[in-house]
Design an enzyme around this catalytic site. Structure first.
Site, PDB file in Angstrom:
ATOM      1  N   LYS A   1      -8.587  -3.276  14.862  1.00 43.89           N
ATOM      2  CA  LYS A   1      -7.514  -4.050  15.510  1.00 43.89           C
ATOM      3  C   LYS A   1      -8.093  -4.922  16.623  1.00 43.89           C
ATOM      4  CE  LYS A   1      -3.590  -3.917  14.916  1.00 43.89           C
ATOM      5  NZ  LYS A   1      -2.759  -4.714  13.975  1.00 43.89           N
TER       6      LYS A   1
ATOM      7  N   THR B   1      -2.088  -3.519  19.392  1.00 40.53           N
ATOM      8  CA  THR B   1      -1.772  -2.161  19.842  1.00 40.53           C
ATOM      9  C   THR B   1      -2.415  -1.868  21.200  1.00 40.53           C
ATOM     10  OG1 THR B   1      -2.361   0.158  19.375  1.00 40.53           O
ATOM     11  CG2 THR B   1      -3.705  -1.476  18.313  1.00 40.53           C
ATOM     12  N   ASP B   2      -1.790  -0.965  21.956  1.00 38.76           N
ATOM     13  CA  ASP B   2      -2.391  -0.557  23.237  1.00 38.76           C
ATOM     14  C   ASP B   2      -3.703   0.210  23.020  1.00 38.76           C
ATOM     15  OD1 ASP B   2      -1.286   1.807  22.212  1.00 38.76           O
ATOM     16  OD2 ASP B   2      -0.274   2.381  24.078  1.00 38.76           O
ATOM     17  N   GLU B   3      -3.968   0.636  21.767  1.00 41.43           N
ATOM     18  CA  GLU B   3      -5.203   1.395  21.501  1.00 41.43           C
ATOM     19  C   GLU B   3      -6.450   0.546  21.684  1.00 41.43           C
ATOM     20  OE1 GLU B   3      -5.361   4.083  18.295  1.00 41.43           O
ATOM     21  OE2 GLU B   3      -3.299   4.730  18.535  1.00 41.43           O
TER      22      GLU B   3
ATOM     23  N   THR C   1       0.878  -1.168   0.000  1.00 46.86           N
ATOM     24  CA  THR C   1       0.000   0.000   0.000  1.00 46.86           C
ATOM     25  C   THR C   1       0.919   1.223   0.000  1.00 46.86           C
ATOM     26  OG1 THR C   1       0.018   0.252   2.400  1.00 46.86           O
ATOM     27  CG2 THR C   1      -1.649  -1.249   1.477  1.00 46.86           C
TER      28      THR C   1
ATOM     29  N   ARG D   1      -8.297  15.922  16.809  1.00 46.36           N
ATOM     30  CA  ARG D   1      -8.751  14.702  16.123  1.00 46.36           C
ATOM     31  C   ARG D   1     -10.077  14.263  16.747  1.00 46.36           C
ATOM     32  NH1 ARG D   1      -4.606   9.803  16.976  1.00 46.36           N
ATOM     33  NH2 ARG D   1      -3.676  10.505  15.024  1.00 46.36           N
TER      34      ARG D   1
ATOM     35  N   TYR E   1      -9.819   2.581  13.419  1.00 49.17           N
ATOM     36  CA  TYR E   1      -8.568   1.793  13.431  1.00 49.17           C
ATOM     37  C   TYR E   1      -8.528   0.854  14.626  1.00 49.17           C
ATOM     38  CZ  TYR E   1      -3.729   0.764  14.737  1.00 49.17           C
ATOM     39  OH  TYR E   1      -2.583   0.116  15.151  1.00 49.17           O
TER      40      TYR E   1
ATOM     41  N   PRO F   1       2.097  20.623  13.260  1.00 46.40           N
ATOM     42  CA  PRO F   1       0.679  20.668  13.645  1.00 46.40           C
ATOM     43  C   PRO F   1       0.441  19.906  14.948  1.00 46.40           C
ATOM     44  CG  PRO F   1       1.006  19.225  11.725  1.00 46.40           C
ATOM     45  CD  PRO F   1       2.336  19.810  12.056  1.00 46.40           C
TER      46      PRO F   1
ATOM     47  N   LYS G   1       2.727   9.710  10.759  1.00 44.10           N
ATOM     48  CA  LYS G   1       2.680   9.581  12.214  1.00 44.10           C
ATOM     49  C   LYS G   1       3.421  10.776  12.801  1.00 44.10           C
ATOM     50  CE  LYS G   1       0.711   5.649  11.420  1.00 44.10           C
ATOM     51  NZ  LYS G   1       1.434   4.525  10.908  1.00 44.10           N
TER      52      LYS G   1
ATOM     53  N   TYR H   1      -2.396  18.740  17.727  1.00 45.75           N
ATOM     54  CA  TYR H   1      -3.838  18.578  17.909  1.00 45.75           C
ATOM     55  C   TYR H   1      -4.286  19.059  19.281  1.00 45.75           C
ATOM     56  CZ  TYR H   1      -3.599  15.144  14.015  1.00 45.75           C
ATOM     57  OH  TYR H   1      -3.402  14.511  12.825  1.00 45.75           O
TER      58      TYR H   1
HETATM   59  P1  NAD Z   1       2.795   0.681   8.468  1.00 44.49           P
HETATM   60  O1  NAD Z   1       1.558   1.377   8.016  1.00 44.49           O
HETATM   61  O2  NAD Z   1       4.097   1.386   8.427  1.00 44.49           O
HETATM   62  O3  NAD Z   1       2.984  -0.660   7.612  1.00 44.49           O
HETATM   63  C1  NAD Z   1       1.939  -1.531   7.329  1.00 44.49           C
HETATM   64  C2  NAD Z   1       2.406  -2.509   6.252  1.00 44.49           C
HETATM   65  O4  NAD Z   1       1.330  -3.425   5.982  1.00 44.49           O
HETATM   66  C3  NAD Z   1       2.752  -1.834   4.924  1.00 44.49           C
HETATM   67  O5  NAD Z   1       3.944  -2.386   4.407  1.00 44.49           O
HETATM   68  C4  NAD Z   1       1.575  -2.172   4.033  1.00 44.49           C
HETATM   69  O6  NAD Z   1       1.916  -2.254   2.648  1.00 44.49           O
HETATM   70  C5  NAD Z   1       1.161  -3.534   4.584  1.00 44.49           C
HETATM   71  N1  NAD Z   1      -0.243  -3.855   4.299  1.00 44.49           N
HETATM   72  C6  NAD Z   1      -1.334  -3.056   4.502  1.00 44.49           C
HETATM   73  N2  NAD Z   1      -2.452  -3.702   4.113  1.00 44.49           N
HETATM   74  C7  NAD Z   1      -2.070  -4.946   3.696  1.00 44.49           C
HETATM   75  C8  NAD Z   1      -2.757  -6.081   3.206  1.00 44.49           C
HETATM   76  N3  NAD Z   1      -4.080  -6.057   3.057  1.00 44.49           N
HETATM   77  N4  NAD Z   1      -2.056  -7.180   2.905  1.00 44.49           N
HETATM   78  C9  NAD Z   1      -0.703  -7.207   3.038  1.00 44.49           C
HETATM   79  N5  NAD Z   1       0.013  -6.167   3.486  1.00 44.49           N
HETATM   80  C10 NAD Z   1      -0.665  -5.043   3.816  1.00 44.49           C
HETATM   81  O7  NAD Z   1       2.459   0.151   9.907  1.00 44.49           O
HETATM   82  P2  NAD Z   1       3.386   0.025  11.209  1.00 44.49           P
HETATM   83  O8  NAD Z   1       3.379   1.300  11.929  1.00 44.49           O
HETATM   84  O9  NAD Z   1       4.664  -0.616  10.837  1.00 44.49           O
HETATM   85  O10 NAD Z   1       2.510  -1.005  12.063  1.00 44.49           O
HETATM   86  C11 NAD Z   1       2.703  -2.409  11.929  1.00 44.49           C
HETATM   87  C12 NAD Z   1       1.768  -3.131  12.865  1.00 44.49           C
HETATM   88  O11 NAD Z   1       2.018  -2.741  14.199  1.00 44.49           O
HETATM   89  C13 NAD Z   1       0.290  -2.833  12.612  1.00 44.49           C
HETATM   90  O12 NAD Z   1      -0.430  -4.026  12.807  1.00 44.49           O
HETATM   91  C14 NAD Z   1      -0.071  -1.814  13.683  1.00 44.49           C
HETATM   92  O13 NAD Z   1      -1.431  -1.913  14.012  1.00 44.49           O
HETATM   93  C15 NAD Z   1       0.830  -2.258  14.818  1.00 44.49           C
HETATM   94  N6  NAD Z   1       1.258  -1.230  15.776  1.00 44.49           N
HETATM   95  C16 NAD Z   1       1.840  -0.068  15.321  1.00 44.49           C
HETATM   96  C17 NAD Z   1       2.342   0.849  16.238  1.00 44.49           C
HETATM   97  C18 NAD Z   1       3.020   2.130  15.805  1.00 44.49           C
HETATM   98  O14 NAD Z   1       3.338   2.952  16.665  1.00 44.49           O
HETATM   99  N7  NAD Z   1       3.287   2.333  14.520  1.00 44.49           N
HETATM  100  C19 NAD Z   1       2.226   0.585  17.617  1.00 44.49           C
HETATM  101  C20 NAD Z   1       1.612  -0.597  18.036  1.00 44.49           C
HETATM  102  C21 NAD Z   1       1.147  -1.504  17.096  1.00 44.49           C
HETATM  103  O1  DAU Z   2      -0.570   3.466  20.530  1.00 42.44           O
HETATM  104  C1  DAU Z   2      -0.148   2.669  19.438  1.00 42.44           C
HETATM  105  C2  DAU Z   2      -0.604   3.328  18.170  1.00 42.44           C
HETATM  106  O2  DAU Z   2       0.231   4.454  17.990  1.00 42.44           O
HETATM  107  C3  DAU Z   2      -0.539   2.418  16.940  1.00 42.44           C
HETATM  108  O3  DAU Z   2      -1.433   1.353  17.099  1.00 42.44           O
HETATM  109  C4  DAU Z   2      -0.876   3.192  15.663  1.00 42.44           C
HETATM  110  O4  DAU Z   2      -0.677   2.351  14.518  1.00 42.44           O
HETATM  111  C5  DAU Z   2       0.040   4.393  15.572  1.00 42.44           C
HETATM  112  O5  DAU Z   2      -0.346   5.174  14.457  1.00 42.44           O
HETATM  113  C6  DAU Z   2      -0.023   5.221  16.843  1.00 42.44           C
HETATM  114  O6  DAU Z   2      -1.323   5.870  16.967  1.00 42.44           O
HETATM  115  P1  DAU Z   2      -1.458   7.390  17.493  1.00 42.44           P
HETATM  116  O7  DAU Z   2      -2.728   7.936  17.032  1.00 42.44           O
HETATM  117  O8  DAU Z   2      -1.105   7.478  18.939  1.00 42.44           O
HETATM  118  O9  DAU Z   2      -0.204   7.990  16.671  1.00 42.44           O
HETATM  119  P2  DAU Z   2      -0.016   9.364  15.861  1.00 42.44           P
HETATM  120  O10 DAU Z   2       1.430   9.436  15.530  1.00 42.44           O
HETATM  121  O11 DAU Z   2      -1.004   9.530  14.761  1.00 42.44           O
HETATM  122  O12 DAU Z   2      -0.358  10.461  16.971  1.00 42.44           O
HETATM  123  C7  DAU Z   2       0.355  10.503  18.188  1.00 42.44           C
HETATM  124  C8  DAU Z   2      -0.201  11.653  19.011  1.00 42.44           C
HETATM  125  O13 DAU Z   2       0.133  12.895  18.382  1.00 42.44           O
HETATM  126  C9  DAU Z   2      -1.700  11.646  19.132  1.00 42.44           C
HETATM  127  O14 DAU Z   2      -2.069  12.126  20.427  1.00 42.44           O
HETATM  128  C10 DAU Z   2      -2.169  12.624  18.056  1.00 42.44           C
HETATM  129  C11 DAU Z   2      -1.040  13.648  18.034  1.00 42.44           C
HETATM  130  N1  DAU Z   2      -0.756  14.253  16.713  1.00 42.44           N
HETATM  131  C12 DAU Z   2      -0.612  13.459  15.643  1.00 42.44           C
HETATM  132  C13 DAU Z   2      -0.291  13.973  14.407  1.00 42.44           C
HETATM  133  C14 DAU Z   2      -0.127  13.062  13.204  1.00 42.44           C
HETATM  134  C15 DAU Z   2      -0.580  15.633  16.618  1.00 42.44           C
HETATM  135  O15 DAU Z   2      -0.702  16.379  17.611  1.00 42.44           O
HETATM  136  N2  DAU Z   2      -0.254  16.146  15.403  1.00 42.44           N
HETATM  137  C16 DAU Z   2      -0.125  15.378  14.278  1.00 42.44           C
HETATM  138  O16 DAU Z   2       0.186  15.915  13.184  1.00 42.44           O
END
Ligand code: NAD
Ligand code: DAU
Length: 341
Positions: free
Chosen positions: A157, A128-130, A37, A276, A153, A208, A192, A210
């Protein structure tokens, strides 16, 4: 040799884990299975084919496509599936919930079906902790707490988690789950908060923020999370979920200050914008269960954010290539007209 399928392995955490797993487990073959994606990026994996000859394979496919999943599991003789594949950004889920339900919920179902059909040794779900929803201080979410997701989201999950637990109870499938907190580090797509803010600050563009910026998150270094996942995959008890997070929370405003300090930029770059919808105020996890398996974080928040900022400063070509075309349209849709004076 064990064959380990890492779905979503071209994304942020999945690519860090694929590299970590190939380094840590010389007896593993890694098959990255990814739909590519907007968040899946071949540039996250460029070193793997030459560094790990014969132990690394890349397959393009959708986890929600039964035929493609079954073919890959059969062809590569998969022993372990670790599912990172997801639509992962809360703001995009508010804009377009359907793709989240398809991948994070339905896609998980198809992987569980493959795991059941081919009697694989371990299915591990990256959650995720969410899923717990937000929690008032000084509380901490523990694994047995009720799940109260707030966004499309986190609801998708949560559906994935519940399916995993149901497959364990009903079919005896050897499933484990990790519920990670916010990750930061190399290769995070600049939607992110940390990569948006770091890359904007480098270019003297607004950060930015929020709402009032007092929301709290547990920002952990991605390799600490990878270690936690690895310990649960290898030592975790089937049927169990484990929180993986540092246990230290930071407000978004403090995060912005830390980034601007590290880059030597003024706080006046912070731009408050409208909040948000449904924004969770605070996440905080109890990490004692995973600590009981021998895991502990190796980075403090200060070390994690310093390493992360340094990586984006040293790897401009990686993110400048992304911040064009579709990304600029997204940025305009997401942030346009939300400034609060
Ligand atoms: P990301 O968005 O960077 O990567 C997601 C990957 O999944 C991409 O490579 C995308 O191409 C692939 N993908 C999406 N839809 C797909 C499908 N239908 N089939 C096959 N591949 C597909 O995400 P991330 O931040 O690396 O998160 C990875 C995992 O960890 C997720 O399950 C997310 O919920 C979880 N998670 C993320 C965070 C965080 O802070 N980023 C924290 C806790 C848990
Ligand atoms: O808690 C784990 C989760 O953390 C993962 O499951 C998700 O995949 C990951 O995206 C992340 O979710 P959040 O919503 O916490 O992450 P994000 O980086 O989008 O936002 C972090 C915090 O910052 C949140 O309180 C919203 C705020 N924010 C975010 C963005 C993108 C801002 O203030 N400004 C911004 O531009």
């Amino acid at each position: 040799m064990k064959s380990v399928m890492i779905t979503g392995g071209a994304g942020f955490i999945g690519s860090n884990y694929a590299r970590f797993a190939l380094e840590q487990h010389p007896d593993w073959k890694v098959i990255v299975y990814d739909k590519f994606t907007y968040a899946g990026n071949p540039d996250n994996l460029t070193d793997l084919a030459s560094r790990f000859k014969g132990r690394y394979t890349l397959v393009r496919g959708d986890i929600a496509d039964r035929e493609a999943v079954f073919d890959a599991v059969k062809q590569h003789g998969i022993d372990i599936i670790i599912n990172f594949a997801a639509d992962s950004h809360v703001d995009r889920s508010i804009e377009e919930p359907g793709t989240f339900i398809m991948t994070d919920c339905y896609g998980t179902y198809e992987l569980l079906e493959a795991a059941r059909a081919f009697k694989i040794e371990r299915y591990h779900q990256i959650s995720t902790d969410e899923v717990y929803g937000d929690i008032e201080p000084p509380g901490r979410s523990a694994e047995a707490d009720p799940l109260r997701p707030s966004s499309p989201y986190s609801a998708s999950k949560t559906g994935g988690d519940l399916l995993c637990l149901a497959y364990h109870r009903t079919y005896g499938l050897p499933v484990t789950i990790t519920r990670g907190t916010n990750n930061i580090g190399p290769f995070q797509y600049p939607e992110k908060v940390v990569p948006v803010w770091v890359t904007n600050a480098i270019d003297n563009q607004p950060l930015p923020l929020y709402g009032d910026g007092r929301q709290m998150r547990d920002y952990q270094y991605v390799l600490d999370h990878c270690e936690g996942i690895d310990i649960v995959v290898t030592k975790g008890v089937p049927g169990e979920a484990y929180n993986v997070g540092s246990g230290v929370e930071t407000t978004n405003l403090d995060l912005a200050h830390a980034i601007l300090d590290l880059l030597g930029k003024p706080y006046s770059l912070i731009q408050p914008i409208t909040d948000r919808p449904g924004h969770d105020r605070r996440y905080a996890v109890d990490n004692n269960k995973v600590r009981g398996l021998g895991w502990a974080p190796s980075h403090t928040f200060a070390q994690a954010i310093e390493k992360t900022v340094r990586w984006y400063r040293d790897n401009e070509s990686w993110w400048r290539k992304i911040k064009t075309g579709e990304y600029l349209d997204y940025y305009k849709r997401q942030y346009g007209g939300r400034e609060v004076k």
